[in-house]
Write an enzyme that holds these catalytic residues in place. Structure first.
Site, PDB file in Angstrom:
ATOM      1  N   CYS A  97     -14.150   5.199   4.950  1.00 52.30           N
ATOM      2  CA  CYS A  97     -14.240   4.478   6.218  1.00 52.30           C
ATOM      3  C   CYS A  97     -13.975   5.511   7.310  1.00 52.30           C
ATOM      4  CB  CYS A  97     -13.220   3.348   6.276  1.00 52.30           C
ATOM      5  SG  CYS A  97     -11.547   3.933   6.199  1.00 52.30           S
ATOM      6  N   ASP A 119      -0.200   5.226  10.728  1.00 50.32           N
ATOM      7  CA  ASP A 119      -0.800   4.065  11.416  1.00 50.32           C
ATOM      8  C   ASP A 119      -0.383   3.970  12.875  1.00 50.32           C
ATOM      9  OD1 ASP A 119      -0.661   1.803   8.535  1.00 50.32           O
ATOM     10  OD2 ASP A 119      -1.958   3.497   9.051  1.00 50.32           O
ATOM     11  N   ARG A 169      -8.379  -7.433  12.673  1.00 47.03           N
ATOM     12  CA  ARG A 169      -8.092  -7.267  11.243  1.00 47.03           C
ATOM     13  C   ARG A 169      -6.593  -7.136  11.013  1.00 47.03           C
ATOM     14  NH1 ARG A 169     -11.766  -3.098   8.068  1.00 47.03           N
ATOM     15  NH2 ARG A 169     -10.212  -3.794   6.565  1.00 47.03           N
ATOM     16  N   LYS A 181       0.797  -7.242   7.724  1.00 43.34           N
ATOM     17  CA  LYS A 181      -0.491  -7.210   7.005  1.00 43.34           C
ATOM     18  C   LYS A 181      -0.319  -6.443   5.698  1.00 43.34           C
ATOM     19  CE  LYS A 181      -3.704  -4.032   8.184  1.00 43.34           C
ATOM     20  NZ  LYS A 181      -4.252  -3.190   7.101  1.00 43.34           N
ATOM     21  N   ASN A 182       0.306  -5.270   5.760  1.00 39.79           N
ATOM     22  CA  ASN A 182       0.330  -4.386   4.593  1.00 39.79           C
ATOM     23  C   ASN A 182       1.361  -4.781   3.544  1.00 39.79           C
ATOM     24  OD1 ASN A 182      -1.746  -3.087   5.806  1.00 39.79           O
ATOM     25  ND2 ASN A 182      -0.555  -1.316   6.483  1.00 39.79           N
ATOM     26  N   ARG A 214     -10.896   8.417   1.730  1.00 42.65           N
ATOM     27  CA  ARG A 214     -10.111   7.373   1.061  1.00 42.65           C
ATOM     28  C   ARG A 214     -10.581   7.115  -0.383  1.00 42.65           C
ATOM     29  NH1 ARG A 214      -8.527   2.670   5.001  1.00 42.65           N
ATOM     30  NH2 ARG A 214      -6.697   2.704   3.686  1.00 42.65           N
TER      31      ARG A 214
HETATM   32  C1  EPZ Z   1      -2.052   2.017   2.941  1.00 39.37           C
HETATM   33  O1  EPZ Z   1      -3.363   2.469   2.662  1.00 39.37           O
HETATM   34  C2  EPZ Z   1      -2.182   1.173   4.190  1.00 39.37           C
HETATM   35  N1  EPZ Z   1      -3.066   0.038   3.942  1.00 39.37           N
HETATM   36  C3  EPZ Z   1      -2.739   2.025   5.330  1.00 39.37           C
HETATM   37  O2  EPZ Z   1      -2.767   1.206   6.502  1.00 39.37           O
HETATM   38  C4  EPZ Z   1      -1.795   3.201   5.575  1.00 39.37           C
HETATM   39  O3  EPZ Z   1      -2.340   4.039   6.570  1.00 39.37           O
HETATM   40  C5  EPZ Z   1      -1.636   4.002   4.265  1.00 39.37           C
HETATM   41  O4  EPZ Z   1      -1.173   3.128   3.209  1.00 39.37           O
HETATM   42  C6  EPZ Z   1      -0.651   5.143   4.421  1.00 39.37           C
HETATM   43  O5  EPZ Z   1       0.597   4.636   4.768  1.00 39.37           O
HETATM   44  C7  EPZ Z   1      -2.558  -1.046   3.326  1.00 39.37           C
HETATM   45  O6  EPZ Z   1      -1.408  -1.093   2.947  1.00 39.37           O
HETATM   46  C8  EPZ Z   1      -3.498  -2.201   3.124  1.00 39.37           C
HETATM   47  P1  EPZ Z   1      -2.710   5.785   0.509  1.00 39.37           P
HETATM   48  P2  EPZ Z   1      -3.687   3.218   1.250  1.00 39.37           P
HETATM   49  O7  EPZ Z   1      -3.262   5.447  -0.822  1.00 39.37           O
HETATM   50  O8  EPZ Z   1      -2.926   2.585   0.164  1.00 39.37           O
HETATM   51  C9  EPZ Z   1      -5.324   9.639  -0.353  1.00 39.37           C
HETATM   52  C10 EPZ Z   1      -3.720   0.157   8.377  1.00 39.37           C
HETATM   53  O9  EPZ Z   1      -4.145   0.594   9.464  1.00 39.37           O
HETATM   54  N2  EPZ Z   1      -5.644   8.985  -1.640  1.00 39.37           N
HETATM   55  O10 EPZ Z   1      -1.247   6.010   0.641  1.00 39.37           O
HETATM   56  O11 EPZ Z   1      -5.166   3.301   1.137  1.00 39.37           O
HETATM   57  C11 EPZ Z   1      -6.039   8.932   0.803  1.00 39.37           C
HETATM   58  O12 EPZ Z   1      -7.354   9.435   0.924  1.00 39.37           O
HETATM   59  C12 EPZ Z   1      -4.051   0.899   7.089  1.00 39.37           C
HETATM   60  O13 EPZ Z   1      -3.006  -0.865   8.251  1.00 39.37           O
HETATM   61  C13 EPZ Z   1      -6.335   9.713  -2.590  1.00 39.37           C
HETATM   62  O14 EPZ Z   1      -6.695  10.870  -2.393  1.00 39.37           O
HETATM   63  O15 EPZ Z   1      -3.111   4.665   1.565  1.00 39.37           O
HETATM   64  C14 EPZ Z   1      -5.193   9.263   1.996  1.00 39.37           C
HETATM   65  O16 EPZ Z   1      -5.565  10.542   2.475  1.00 39.37           O
HETATM   66  C15 EPZ Z   1      -4.906   2.123   7.321  1.00 39.37           C
HETATM   67  N3  EPZ Z   1      -6.649   9.093  -3.775  1.00 39.37           N
HETATM   68  C16 EPZ Z   1      -3.787   9.320   1.404  1.00 39.37           C
HETATM   69  O17 EPZ Z   1      -3.944   9.459  -0.027  1.00 39.37           O
HETATM   70  C17 EPZ Z   1      -6.267   7.809  -4.043  1.00 39.37           C
HETATM   71  O18 EPZ Z   1      -6.552   7.306  -5.164  1.00 39.37           O
HETATM   72  C18 EPZ Z   1      -2.947   8.077   1.710  1.00 39.37           C
HETATM   73  O19 EPZ Z   1      -3.548   7.007   1.090  1.00 39.37           O
HETATM   74  C19 EPZ Z   1      -5.564   7.090  -3.047  1.00 39.37           C
HETATM   75  C20 EPZ Z   1      -5.252   7.705  -1.850  1.00 39.37           C
END
Ligand code: EPZ
Length: 437
Positions: free
Chosen positions: A126, A325, A417, A28-29, A131
């Site tokens: 969420c 995850d 999902r 998915k990711n 996020r």
């Molecule tokens: C990706 O989400 C994945 N989703 C998530 O998988 C996964 O948990 C995550 O990466 C971490 O590996 C997809 O790839 C579609 P991040 P993403 O930006 O990109 C903070 C699943 O179950 N942050 O690395 O949203 C954020 O709040 C999903 O498949 C900011 O503060 O993750 C979090 O605490 C869930 N500001 C941390 O960074 C920003 O602008 C990690 O987020 C962006 C993120």
């Protein structure tokens, strides 16, 4: 096209081991950002091995809303999606899809690169945490985009994107992907420092390079986490056909299911090399793991329950450390192992919502801030429990496999999902499990 079907549930009759072998679905990711990247390519792209899940359908609807033509064929067989962006012209993304799937925000970079503008509603938080998308927006502004908000909508406009150096304070996966896509056709060179190094970022770079982009991602694994994008003319990007890698999180989920329920399970078509941190934890907990790198298979042997014990401490971290995850599936498996495990969630601000549901099944789990403490070895009782998000829902299915009696996991649309057919997969392994509506 509605995506998350509501009042769906999964019925499980527990206390049966898992035995046999199953294929792992496409990632998915990896597929979501690559679908978004198709927006950059003026022509037809063919993606093979996409997972048949609601988030993919949601991303396809978003692409169609811009004027792209999307053909989803053989989702149960070849799982092939064709995206033709020659008629793309609309820059406003429909709120119903953006609100349904946070990761739609990763379309911003590609749409700025292709159309020079995009309007998207704020995806909002969420259940696993706030996020925010500040790192995304800050990166796009540094590339020259003007960004402003009107109510709940974010507008981004760029008559020209210019390469620059962007140092991320945190290696955000989505922000790295957004910046990469916006930088592909920027004037000049962009250097991302402290970039995310998850396989889903590497795959995006490989896909874009296959389409004619010039991205050096080898540095992602250097201490400074460096990815360099050499800007090219949009006309240099060309049609491409690409195979999506398989899903390391789905594979890890099934490994934890076998660890919890017992038995001997082989997973075929796994992304070799992406499960090391998970396999390390599972072997330290007393199960045996056999990796066959020639056949892309992994087998877990968890039938001798006297050998399964909790290890003292695990924390989630960015790749290649243990992934956030798989934190909930690990907690569910730890309920079935003797001894105590402490899990620290270092990535998201509230990713322990599953604990209240596990406690209703009789599990001994407590949470204090970012630390969960599991005292395993207690019998779980089948209950009706609520899946509040994707990975927590999958973890409740694992708990149901081990509980005595019947467990019903409601709101299982969340699970669809990310899992193509968790009921079918686990049925193949001998579980008594059904979809109910
Ligand atoms: C990706 O989400 C994945 N989703 C998530 O998988 C996964 O948990 C995550 O990466 C971490 O590996 C997809 O790839 C579609 P991040 P993403 O930006 O990109 C903070 C699943 O179950 N942050 O690395 O949203 C954020 O709040 C999903 O498949 C900011 O503060 O993750 C979090 O605490 C869930 N500001 C941390 O960074 C920003 O602008 C990690 O987020 C962006 C993120």
């Amino acid at each position: 096209m509605t995506h998350c079907r509501d009042n769906e549930s999964i019925w499980i009759e527990g206390k049966r081991p898992l035995n046999g072998r199953i294929q792992i679905q496409g990632s998915k990711n990896a597929a979501l950002p690559i679908l978004a990247a198709c927006m950059l390519i003026p022509g037809k792209c063919v993606l093979k091995g996409c997972p048949d899940i609601t988030d993919i359908k949601c991303m396809c609807s978003l692409l169609q809303s811009t004027g792209a033509e999307v053909e989803i064929c053989g989702m149960k067989t070849g799982n092939q999606i064709t995206v033709d962006t020659r008629n793309v012209r609309k820059h406003r993304l429909p709120e119903k899809y953006v609100s349904a799937m946070r990761s739609s925000v990763v379309l911003m970079g590609a749409m700025l690169g292709r159309l020079g503008e995009v309007c998207v509603n704020y995806p909002g938080g969420c259940v696993i945490g706030e996020r925010p998308i500040d790192l995304h927006l800050c990166g796009l502004e540094k590339l020259g985009a003007q960004i402003w908000t009107e109510g709940n909508h974010i507008h981004a406009y760029a008559d020209e994107l210019r390469g620059t150096v962007i140092e991320l304070p945190f290696p955000s996966v989505g922000a790295t992907q957004n910046i990469i896509m916006a930088a592909v056709t920027a004037q000049g060179t962009t250097v991302i420092k402290n970039a995310a190094r998850e396989p889903e970022v590497t795959e995006l770079c490989k896909f874009l390079n296959r389409a004619g982009a010039k991205i050096d991602y080898a540095g992602a694994f250097l201490p400074e986490g460096r990815i360099v994008i050499y800007g090219i003319e949009l006309s240099r990007l060309h049609e491409v056909s690409y195979e999506i890698i398989t899903d390391r999180i789905v594979a890890g989920t099934y490994l934890f299911a076998a660890l919890a329920a017992g038995g001997e399970v082989t997973l075929e078509n796994i992304p070799i090399g992406q499960l090391d941190s998970t396999c390390d934890i599972i072997t330290r907990m007393g199960a045996a793991i056999a990796l066959d790198e020639d056949r892309n298979e992994v087998t877990i042997y968890a039938d001798d329950r006297s050998k399964i014990f909790n290890i003292p401490y695990v924390e989630t971290q960015v790749y290649p450390a243990f992934p956030t995850d798989l934190q909930s599936p690990l907690i569910a498996a730890a309920c079935m192992a003797k001894g105590q495990l402490k899990v620290r969630e270092k990535i998201f601000s509230s990713r322990f919502r599953i604990v209240e549901e596990l406690r209703r099944m009789g599990a001994d789990v407590t949470v204090e801030g970012d630390l969960a403490v599991v005292t395993g070895g207690r019998e779980l009782e089948g209950r009706t429990v609520i899946a509040r998000e994707l990975r927590g829902g999958a973890a409740l299915v694992i708990a149901g496999l081990c509980a005595s009696g019947i467990t019903t996991v409601t709101d299982s649309g969340y699970i669809e999902r990310g899992y193509q057919d968790i009921v079918g997969d686990l049925t193949k392994l001998g579980a008594r499990i059904k979809n109910r509506n």
